[in-house]
Design an enzyme around this catalytic site. Sequence first.
Site, short mmCIF file in Angstrom:
data_model
loop_
_atom_site.label_atom_id
_atom_site.label_comp_id
_atom_site.label_asym_id
_atom_site.label_seq_id
_atom_site.Cartn_x
_atom_site.Cartn_y
_atom_site.Cartn_z
N SER A 99 -8.91 37.59 35.71
CA SER A 99 -8.55 36.19 35.52
C SER A 99 -8.35 35.50 36.86
O SER A 99 -8.31 36.13 37.91
CB SER A 99 -7.27 36.09 34.69
OG SER A 99 -6.15 36.29 35.52
N LYS A 100 -8.22 34.19 36.79
CA LYS A 100 -8.02 33.40 38.00
C LYS A 100 -6.74 33.80 38.72
O LYS A 100 -6.61 33.62 39.92
CB LYS A 100 -7.98 31.91 37.66
CG LYS A 100 -9.32 31.35 37.24
CD LYS A 100 -9.34 29.84 37.23
CE LYS A 100 -10.75 29.34 36.93
NZ LYS A 100 -10.87 27.89 36.92
N ARG A 101 -5.79 34.29 37.98
CA ARG A 101 -4.50 34.63 38.59
C ARG A 101 -4.50 36.03 39.23
O ARG A 101 -3.64 36.34 40.03
CB ARG A 101 -3.38 34.54 37.56
CG ARG A 101 -2.75 33.15 37.51
CD ARG A 101 -2.16 32.88 36.16
NE ARG A 101 -3.22 32.65 35.18
CZ ARG A 101 -3.40 33.32 34.06
NH1 ARG A 101 -2.60 34.29 33.74
NH2 ARG A 101 -4.38 33.04 33.23
#
Length: 510
Positions: free
Chosen positions: A262-264
């Site tokens: 994910s982006k995180r």
Amino acid sequence: MDHKVRVRFAPSPTGPLHIGGVRTALFNYLFAKKHQGTFVLRIEDTDQNRYVANAEQYIIDALNWSNIPFDEGPGKDGGYGPYRQSERKDLYRKYADQLIASGNAYLAFDTAEELEFHRNDHQEKGKTFIYNWHNREKLCNSLTLSSDEVQKKIEDGEKYVVRFKSPVNETLVLNDMIRGEMKIDTNILDDKILFKSDGMPTYHLANIVDDHLMEITHVIRGEEWLPSLALHVLLYRAFDWKAPEFAHLPLILKPTGKGKLSKRDGDKLGFPVFPLAYTNEESGEVSRGYREDGYFSDAFINMLAFLGWNPGTEQELFSLDELIKAFDIEKVGKSGSKFDAEKTKWFQHQYLIRKSDLEIAKLFIPTLEKHLGTSFDKELDLEYITKVVSLIKERATFADDLWDLGSFFFVTPESYDEKAVKKNWKEGTSDLMTELSNMFEKLTDFSSNHVETELKAWISAKEIGFGKVMQPLRLSLVGALKGPQLADIANLIGQEETVRRIRNAVEKLS
Ligand code: GLU
């Protein structure tokens, strides 16, 4: 291919492009170039709530940096524009109307509260509420109301959406270039909203209309869109349009293999998940990018190509042109591919050692300036820096690493690795080193070969172990027990500096 290939990358500008997005763009690009086709960039910005102003520019910059620019898109009209859905918004309504007229779509007036009530009511009975054939005949829509009632509601300004009328009791056969044939029971589909009460189309309608109008022949996109495939195929059928071929790319997984990257994840796991660094304009938060971390775009692209695809041979290093030749969408795997930050570094290292010394030397200059100030003459010293690079780049991954590997080519050691001194600078070493410096001072040829031969001859004549001289000499020239061949170092820093460094060390370590 019997007709000209046209593919599109259709991101929503809701933030920076994640590397998964770049991989989707790359596979579209490779497919297009392989078939002498066209690679289109379409900005899907119909969801105004999630719109982020600098995201579109970020996407374009990321594609340009990655060296996979689009042939058609915002600012590059190929006759199919505009390429931003927000600039096309007036054209979608008529397609929704066309589906209503043909009985493939209907107006639904149910309010948010009513739908919420049905959802809760179902939940209490242990069921899930789905707006479809199962209950659409009982809800507030143009299937249940008379046309007068519908007309009246519209005139009264009641809000409504347009929903797709999914067919009942049908087994739909779907085809995917990667996954092959899939069968789906249409009774499980919900009647998706095609047109919203705010006058904007949903993703589904706009996407299909645009793919049709832009004559897209192959839709290559992420696996997360696979659940929408049935609806999309049904929409093409309802419009009586020829559907493109579809390919859904496997997910990119976290390094552990558990769940989607994910982006995180990047910040948590210590590697960038974005091609370029990104500043969130609202929070000011900055996310790392491959470009700013010092990766070469060709290494980055080579790494991305292998996330889901491989050539079926041992070869791992592919230039973009080689990728275009070797790429085969049917060789893309179905299962998710684990992201491997170490492998990414490996690709980077491979590209670094293959680039010319001069090219790397130029990249090294900003790092040198950071450490040395602008005291050195770039033009004059480029040859020197290039030679340094040739001696140390084998051990580097990033241009920045070259400073740690070779700072002693630029600055005289100020201190000496204590442990190494203890172990190698013994009684008698200082005298030995002074003698050596005198020998070096007298040499008339200071080429590495000559230095090497003279050094060996000198040590042999003294009948002492090589280490007794080599280690203290290395400490003198480098300050630590690291670095390339001593004769190469001596030759590069030069006779005078070599002698000075040895005498310096004698003075400091005696
Ligand atoms: N706008 C969609 C996205 O953000 C496009 C999906 C598709 O390629 O159909 O990924």
